[in-house]
Each structure stands twice: as structure tokens, then as C-alpha cells.
Scaffold this motif. Sequence first.
Motif, PDB file in Angstrom:
ATOM      1  N   SER A   1     -43.380  75.615  31.506  1.00  0.00           N
ATOM      2  CA  SER A   1     -42.040  76.218  31.559  1.00  0.00           C
ATOM      3  C   SER A   1     -41.903  77.405  30.625  1.00  0.00           C
ATOM      4  CB  SER A   1     -40.976  75.182  31.225  1.00  0.00           C
ATOM      5  OG  SER A   1     -40.941  74.188  32.221  1.00  0.00           O
ATOM      6  N   LYS A   2     -42.641  77.369  29.520  1.00  0.00           N
ATOM      7  CA  LYS A   2     -42.629  78.512  28.614  1.00  0.00           C
ATOM      8  C   LYS A   2     -43.921  78.508  27.812  1.00  0.00           C
ATOM      9  CE  LYS A   2     -40.046  76.668  24.671  1.00  0.00           C
ATOM     10  NZ  LYS A   2     -38.854  76.840  23.881  1.00  0.00           N
ATOM     11  N   ASP A   3     -44.232  79.647  27.232  1.00  0.00           N
ATOM     12  CA  ASP A   3     -45.447  79.787  26.445  1.00  0.00           C
ATOM     13  C   ASP A   3     -45.201  79.197  25.059  1.00  0.00           C
ATOM     14  OD1 ASP A   3     -47.975  80.571  25.629  1.00  0.00           O
ATOM     15  OD2 ASP A   3     -47.308  82.576  25.047  1.00  0.00           O
ATOM     16  N   VAL A   4     -45.873  78.086  24.771  1.00  0.00           N
ATOM     17  CA  VAL A   4     -45.718  77.450  23.464  1.00  0.00           C
ATOM     18  C   VAL A   4     -47.017  77.603  22.680  1.00  0.00           C
ATOM     19  CG1 VAL A   4     -43.941  75.814  24.165  1.00  0.00           C
ATOM     20  CG2 VAL A   4     -46.320  75.195  24.411  1.00  0.00           C
ATOM     21  N   LYS A   5     -46.891  77.723  21.381  1.00  0.00           N
ATOM     22  CA  LYS A   5     -48.041  77.948  20.527  1.00  0.00           C
ATOM     23  C   LYS A   5     -48.497  76.668  19.821  1.00  0.00           C
ATOM     24  CE  LYS A   5     -46.841  82.793  19.772  1.00  0.00           C
ATOM     25  NZ  LYS A   5     -46.445  82.969  21.107  1.00  0.00           N
ATOM     26  N   PHE A   6     -48.042  75.533  20.316  1.00  0.00           N
ATOM     27  CA  PHE A   6     -48.385  74.261  19.709  1.00  0.00           C
ATOM     28  C   PHE A   6     -49.074  73.381  20.742  1.00  0.00           C
ATOM     29  CE2 PHE A   6     -44.593  75.888  17.633  1.00  0.00           C
ATOM     30  CZ  PHE A   6     -44.981  75.868  16.306  1.00  0.00           C
ATOM     31  N   TYR A   7     -50.015  72.578  20.271  1.00  0.00           N
ATOM     32  CA  TYR A   7     -50.677  71.620  21.154  1.00  0.00           C
ATOM     33  C   TYR A   7     -49.704  70.501  21.503  1.00  0.00           C
ATOM     34  CZ  TYR A   7     -55.102  73.855  20.037  1.00  0.00           C
ATOM     35  OH  TYR A   7     -56.118  74.757  19.901  1.00  0.00           O
TER      36      TYR A   7
ATOM     37  N   ILE B   1     -37.518  59.165  11.110  1.00  0.00           N
ATOM     38  CA  ILE B   1     -36.176  59.742  11.213  1.00  0.00           C
ATOM     39  C   ILE B   1     -35.135  58.638  11.041  1.00  0.00           C
ATOM     40  CG2 ILE B   1     -34.569  60.919  12.785  1.00  0.00           C
ATOM     41  CD1 ILE B   1     -37.017  62.250  14.071  1.00  0.00           C
ATOM     42  N   PRO B   2     -34.111  58.869  10.203  1.00  0.00           N
ATOM     43  CA  PRO B   2     -33.052  57.856  10.065  1.00  0.00           C
ATOM     44  C   PRO B   2     -32.429  57.529  11.424  1.00  0.00           C
ATOM     45  CG  PRO B   2     -32.774  59.583   8.421  1.00  0.00           C
ATOM     46  CD  PRO B   2     -33.853  60.046   9.366  1.00  0.00           C
ATOM     47  N   PRO B   3     -32.045  56.280  11.640  1.00  0.00           N
ATOM     48  CA  PRO B   3     -31.555  55.864  12.959  1.00  0.00           C
ATOM     49  C   PRO B   3     -30.312  56.607  13.437  1.00  0.00           C
ATOM     50  CG  PRO B   3     -31.306  54.100  11.339  1.00  0.00           C
ATOM     51  CD  PRO B   3     -32.078  55.189  10.679  1.00  0.00           C
ATOM     52  N   GLU B   4     -29.542  57.190  12.528  1.00  0.00           N
ATOM     53  CA  GLU B   4     -28.336  57.904  12.953  1.00  0.00           C
ATOM     54  C   GLU B   4     -28.636  59.326  13.459  1.00  0.00           C
ATOM     55  OE1 GLU B   4     -28.696  58.551   8.476  1.00  0.00           O
ATOM     56  OE2 GLU B   4     -28.947  56.863   9.837  1.00  0.00           O
ATOM     57  N   ILE B   5     -29.883  59.770  13.344  1.00  0.00           N
ATOM     58  CA  ILE B   5     -30.274  61.090  13.835  1.00  0.00           C
ATOM     59  C   ILE B   5     -31.098  60.898  15.106  1.00  0.00           C
ATOM     60  CG2 ILE B   5     -31.533  63.224  13.366  1.00  0.00           C
ATOM     61  CD1 ILE B   5     -30.998  62.788  10.390  1.00  0.00           C
ATOM     62  N   PRO B   6     -30.587  61.314  16.259  1.00  0.00           N
ATOM     63  CA  PRO B   6     -31.337  61.154  17.509  1.00  0.00           C
ATOM     64  C   PRO B   6     -32.603  62.009  17.538  1.00  0.00           C
ATOM     65  CG  PRO B   6     -29.018  61.608  17.952  1.00  0.00           C
ATOM     66  CD  PRO B   6     -29.249  61.856  16.492  1.00  0.00           C
ATOM     67  N   LEU B   7     -33.624  61.473  18.185  1.00  0.00           N
ATOM     68  CA  LEU B   7     -34.871  62.189  18.424  1.00  0.00           C
ATOM     69  C   LEU B   7     -34.886  62.652  19.877  1.00  0.00           C
ATOM     70  CD1 LEU B   7     -37.737  63.145  17.750  1.00  0.00           C
ATOM     71  CD2 LEU B   7     -38.526  60.815  18.272  1.00  0.00           C
ATOM     72  N   VAL B   8     -35.028  63.951  20.074  1.00  0.00           N
ATOM     73  CA  VAL B   8     -35.071  64.546  21.404  1.00  0.00           C
ATOM     74  C   VAL B   8     -36.507  64.970  21.700  1.00  0.00           C
ATOM     75  CG1 VAL B   8     -34.204  66.391  22.889  1.00  0.00           C
ATOM     76  CG2 VAL B   8     -32.704  65.386  21.146  1.00  0.00           C
ATOM     77  N   ALA B   9     -37.067  64.441  22.771  1.00  0.00           N
ATOM     78  CA  ALA B   9     -38.415  64.823  23.200  1.00  0.00           C
ATOM     79  C   ALA B   9     -38.300  65.976  24.181  1.00  0.00           C
ATOM     80  CB  ALA B   9     -39.111  63.635  23.848  1.00  0.00           C
ATOM     81  N   ILE B  10     -39.205  66.941  24.058  1.00  0.00           N
ATOM     82  CA  ILE B  10     -39.177  68.104  24.932  1.00  0.00           C
ATOM     83  C   ILE B  10     -40.602  68.526  25.274  1.00  0.00           C
ATOM     84  CG2 ILE B  10     -39.039  69.710  22.976  1.00  0.00           C
ATOM     85  CD1 ILE B  10     -37.194  71.454  24.760  1.00  0.00           C
ATOM     86  N   GLY B  11     -40.776  69.019  26.466  1.00  0.00           N
ATOM     87  CA  GLY B  11     -42.056  69.581  26.862  1.00  0.00           C
ATOM     88  C   GLY B  11     -42.850  68.690  27.800  1.00  0.00           C
ATOM     89  N   GLY B  12     -42.990  69.123  29.038  1.00  0.00           N
ATOM     90  CA  GLY B  12     -43.818  68.415  30.001  1.00  0.00           C
ATOM     91  C   GLY B  12     -43.221  67.143  30.563  1.00  0.00           C
ATOM     92  N   ILE B  13     -41.928  66.963  30.390  1.00  0.00           N
ATOM     93  CA  ILE B  13     -41.253  65.770  30.919  1.00  0.00           C
ATOM     94  C   ILE B  13     -40.742  66.137  32.301  1.00  0.00           C
ATOM     95  CG2 ILE B  13     -39.436  64.056  30.502  1.00  0.00           C
ATOM     96  CD1 ILE B  13     -39.732  64.890  27.464  1.00  0.00           C
TER      97      ILE B  13
END
Length: 110
Positions: free
Chosen positions: A37-43, A57-69
Motif C-alpha cells: 500500500s505504501k513504501d515502508v522502510k521497515f521490515y 504497553i499499559p492496558p489503557e493504551i490501545p495497540l493498533v496493528a498496521i501493514g499487510g492486514i
Amino acid sequence: SSRNSFGVSTHSYSELAVALGVRPSYISLGPVFPTSSKDVKFYPQGLETVRQWKSLIPPEIPLVAIGGIGDANVAKVVRGAGADCAAVIGAVTKVDDVAAAVTDLNEAMC
């Protein structure tokens, strides 16, 4: 009260440490899988990194996964690894039935 959110994208442990220091509304990790979807510079980070980030990560801070989903099945796997949310592009832009794709993604993340 403000309805604004302040999210921080992370790709490494040092970026995660900085993110945790500023107490954002959410923290994203990506790319989890290869993406076109875009050029990323990370593996790709993979599911194990999703699990590790979630434990740091503290439980009150959501974790958002991105990339290749790319669909609800992948979103469900990412959710199982600990992500609270998934950010997608192709999963809704490369399908014929966007409404059905969104429904499936929402169900996968519950």
C-alpha cells in the motif's frame, strides 16, 4: 473534554520507549506483515512483536496493528496476537463489497 486522539507510530523498541514516555491515546506498530500500500522502510514486525508490544504497553493504551492486514482473517490473527485494533487500506479498497468487508473486519476484531 477533548475528543482528539494522539497516536504514535512505532517500528522499534526505541520508538516504543519514546511513545510510552508521552502517554499517547494509542500506539501503532507496523508494518506487521509485508505491504504494497505504501513504501515502508521497515521490515515486517510479525506477530511475535505484536505480542511483545502488547505486554509492554499499559492496558489503557490501545495497540493498533498496521501493514499487510488484507482481510478479516488476517485481522483476526492479529487480534489474537494482542492488537486492540487494526488499520487497513487494501482490505477495504481492493474489494467489491466494502460494506461486507467492514462488517467482517469489525467482527474479526471483537
